[in-house]
Structures are given as structure tokens and as C-alpha cells.
Design a protein around this motif. Structure first.
Motif, PDB file in Angstrom:
ATOM      1  N   MET A 177       0.835  -1.208   0.000  1.00  0.00           N
ATOM      2  CA  MET A 177       0.000   0.000   0.000  1.00  0.00           C
ATOM      3  C   MET A 177       0.868   1.256   0.000  1.00  0.00           C
ATOM      4  N   ALA A 178       1.880   1.274   0.846  1.00  0.00           N
ATOM      5  CA  ALA A 178       2.759   2.440   0.920  1.00  0.00           C
ATOM      6  C   ALA A 178       3.464   2.669  -0.414  1.00  0.00           C
ATOM      7  N   ALA A 179       3.891   1.585  -1.059  1.00  0.00           N
ATOM      8  CA  ALA A 179       4.559   1.706  -2.354  1.00  0.00           C
ATOM      9  C   ALA A 179       3.602   2.232  -3.415  1.00  0.00           C
ATOM     10  N   ASP A 180       2.367   1.753  -3.386  1.00  0.00           N
ATOM     11  CA  ASP A 180       1.382   2.164  -4.384  1.00  0.00           C
ATOM     12  C   ASP A 180       1.069   3.651  -4.276  1.00  0.00           C
ATOM     13  N   HIS A 181       1.042   4.174  -3.051  1.00  0.00           N
ATOM     14  CA  HIS A 181       0.697   5.585  -2.841  1.00  0.00           C
ATOM     15  C   HIS A 181       1.932   6.463  -2.638  1.00  0.00           C
ATOM     16  N   GLU A 182       3.096   5.895  -2.887  1.00  0.00           N
ATOM     17  CA  GLU A 182       4.371   6.614  -2.800  1.00  0.00           C
ATOM     18  C   GLU A 182       4.563   7.297  -1.447  1.00  0.00           C
ATOM     19  N   ARG A 183       4.290   6.560  -0.392  1.00  0.00           N
ATOM     20  CA  ARG A 183       4.536   7.036   0.968  1.00  0.00           C
ATOM     21  C   ARG A 183       5.913   6.507   1.382  1.00  0.00           C
ATOM     22  N   LEU A 184       6.950   7.200   0.969  1.00  0.00           N
ATOM     23  CA  LEU A 184       8.310   6.692   1.124  1.00  0.00           C
ATOM     24  C   LEU A 184       8.724   6.570   2.581  1.00  0.00           C
ATOM     25  N   ALA A 185       8.298   7.499   3.414  1.00  0.00           N
ATOM     26  CA  ALA A 185       8.646   7.420   4.834  1.00  0.00           C
ATOM     27  C   ALA A 185       8.025   6.184   5.476  1.00  0.00           C
ATOM     28  N   VAL A 186       6.821   5.829   5.047  1.00  0.00           N
ATOM     29  CA  VAL A 186       6.165   4.637   5.585  1.00  0.00           C
ATOM     30  C   VAL A 186       6.889   3.379   5.105  1.00  0.00           C
ATOM     31  N   ILE A 187       7.343   3.381   3.865  1.00  0.00           N
ATOM     32  CA  ILE A 187       8.146   2.256   3.374  1.00  0.00           C
ATOM     33  C   ILE A 187       9.337   2.041   4.304  1.00  0.00           C
ATOM     34  N   ASP A 188      10.017   3.130   4.649  1.00  0.00           N
ATOM     35  CA  ASP A 188      11.184   3.018   5.525  1.00  0.00           C
ATOM     36  C   ASP A 188      10.796   2.491   6.908  1.00  0.00           C
TER      37      ASP A 188
END
Length: 261
Positions: A177-188
Motif C-alpha cells: 500500500m505504501a509503495a502504491d501511494h508513494e509514501r516513502l517514509a512509511v516504506i522506511d
């Protein structure tokens, strides 16, 4: 004199025949037994070519407002499997979604158990699953309530949702989900919580890099690769790589360049 657009013609039709605003559409609908005019409008941008609509689709918000003012229920017709807001969230029409929200659409309504999208899901969950970030952000601004780690990841903050006890599958789903919405901080945050970067979400049959690549999320693809995602990872269903899926589904040349670098 300039010819009116299809949407301008529809506005004129509803103005002359207000009863049409609340009549279920049967012949020009991909749903059974048909859908209400607001829901049909909410998926028009996505289905335009298939429904024979040509030219730029401008004025959808104005038409939605006209339909509501003419008597179309903002939350849809009886027995609809989902509300127009859920449909707008699924198909990514932020213009129509904004009009529905301004008219008081119910943020908490859920799709029926036999709906074709995310069964039992709210508009927020539909926007999250289908990668409709613009609509998702509108829903959040309007007060939509986050109900899971996956929704929180799509929204861009997992504080209070990601804990040491979070099940692995929930973390993997949130990473996609984070990758799909480009939430880079959440990816980290998810990777720092030891979420395996190449793992498969068996619920939605998705994986972070593959999903980002097919949706053209250039920033997420670059970020995942920089964090060690394997571009040669193959999905367990068709055994294709993210690059192969990107090329088939039109993820874009920028993503292709990242995956082949």
C-alpha cells in the motif's frame, strides 16, 4: 456555434427532465440490474471509451452537482451494491468525489458483501486498494476514519498502527500500500520493522515493487530498489518480474529504465 460536449448535453437533459436524475440505468451499465446515474458518472472517466464517450471529459463535477440538485440520492439508489462515493474512490474520480463529499456523502458506508470491488469496504479502503491517492487524500481531509494498518500506510502515517505484535502478513500488505501511494517514509518505517521487502501479499496477490512498477510509481520503484528490492523477483502466479508486468500494463518508460539500470 460550438457543439456541446456529451456531458453538457446530459446536464441539459436532466434540467429538462428532472425525473431522469433518480432513474436506474439499465442499458448503459456494466452492473446488474443496472446502476444509478451518480455511480455511472463516477466510473465514466475509466469506462469512457467502452461506453462510446469521446473527447475530453470535462464538467463531470458540474453534472454530479446537477444530478444531486435534481433529486439523485447522494448515497445512491436502493439495492445499489455500493455508494457513488465508493465508486468514485474505486475509479479515481476526484472531481466527482469532491462534489459528493460537499453534498454530505456518507464516509462510513460500506460495499455489500457481493459487491465487485472490495467487499464490505469503505470508500477509503477502495481508494487505498485501487491506488487512487487523490481521492484518498480528499476522503482523509473530509474526516474518513482509518481502520487498519493497510489504510494507515496508504494514508502516509502508521504511527499507532505498526507495533512489535503486528502480524507479518499485515506488514507486507501495508508495504505494498505504501509503495502504491508513494509514501516513502512509511516504506522506511515498515522496512525498519523487519518487513521483508520482496514478500508477497497473499490476500490481494500483490508485492511492493511489482505493484509500484505496474502503476507507474517512479519514486516508489527507485526507493524500493535503493533499499534492496530484487528486480528479478518473480510473482508466484505467472512467474513474471516487475519489469515484465510493467511493460504489459503500461507502467511507463521511466519505471522501465529504473528496473533495467
Amino acid at each position: 456555434m460550438k457543439e456541446p460536449t456529451e456531458l453538457e448535453q446530459l446536464v441539459s437533459l436532466v434540467a429538462r427532465n428532472p425525473g431522469e436524475a433518480a432513474r436506474r440505468l439499465r442499458e448503459r451499465s456494466d452492473r446488474t440490474p443496472g446502476t444509478g446515474p451518480l455511480s455511472h458518472l463516477a466510473m465514466l472517466r475509466f469506462d469512457a471509451a467502452r461506453h462510446g464517450v469521446t473527447g475530453p471529459l470535462t464538467g463531470a463535477g458540474a453534472l454530479a452537482r446537477t444530478l444531486i440538485e435534481s433529486g439523485t440520492p447522494v448515497d445512491g439508489l436502493p439495492e445499489d451494491p455500493e455508494t457513488p462515493l465508493i465508486t468514485a474512490a474505486s475509479y479515481g474520480d476526484a472531481e466527482v468525489a469532491r462534489v459528493l463529499l460537499d453534498a454530505g456523502a456518507d464516509l462510513d458506508s460500506t460495499a455489500s458483501p457481493d459487491a465487485g470491488g472490495v467487499r464490505g469496504g469503505t470508500a477509503l479502503l477502495h481508494a487505498a486498494v485501487f491506488g487512487m491517492t487523490a481521492v484518498l487524500d480528499l476522503l482523509l481531509a473530509a474526516g474518513a476514519r482509518v481502520g487498519s494498518l493497510s489504510e494507515a500506510a496508504a494514508a502516509g502515517t502508521v504511527t499507532g498502527w505498526l507495533t512489535a505484535d503486528t502480524p507479518p502478513l499485515d506488514r507486507v500488505r501495508a508495504l505494498a500500500m505504501a509503495a502504491d501511494h508513494e509514501r516513502l517514509a512509511v516504506i522506511d518505517q515498515l522496512l525498519e520493522a523487519r518487513t521483508p521487502i520482496d514478500a508477497e501479499d497473499t490476500h490481494y496477490r500483490r508485492q511492493a515493487l511489482r505493484l509500484a512498477a505496474t502503476r507507474g510509481r517512479t519514486r516508489s520503484v527507485a526507493h524500493l530498489l535503493s533499499r534492496g528490492a530484487d528486480p528479478q523477483h518473480r510473482d508466484p502466479f505467472t512467474h513474471r518480474t516487475a519489469l515484465e508486468w510493467c511493460r504489459e500494463l503500461g507502467g511507463g518508460t521511466a519505471v522501465e529504465a529504473l528496473l533495467t539500470a
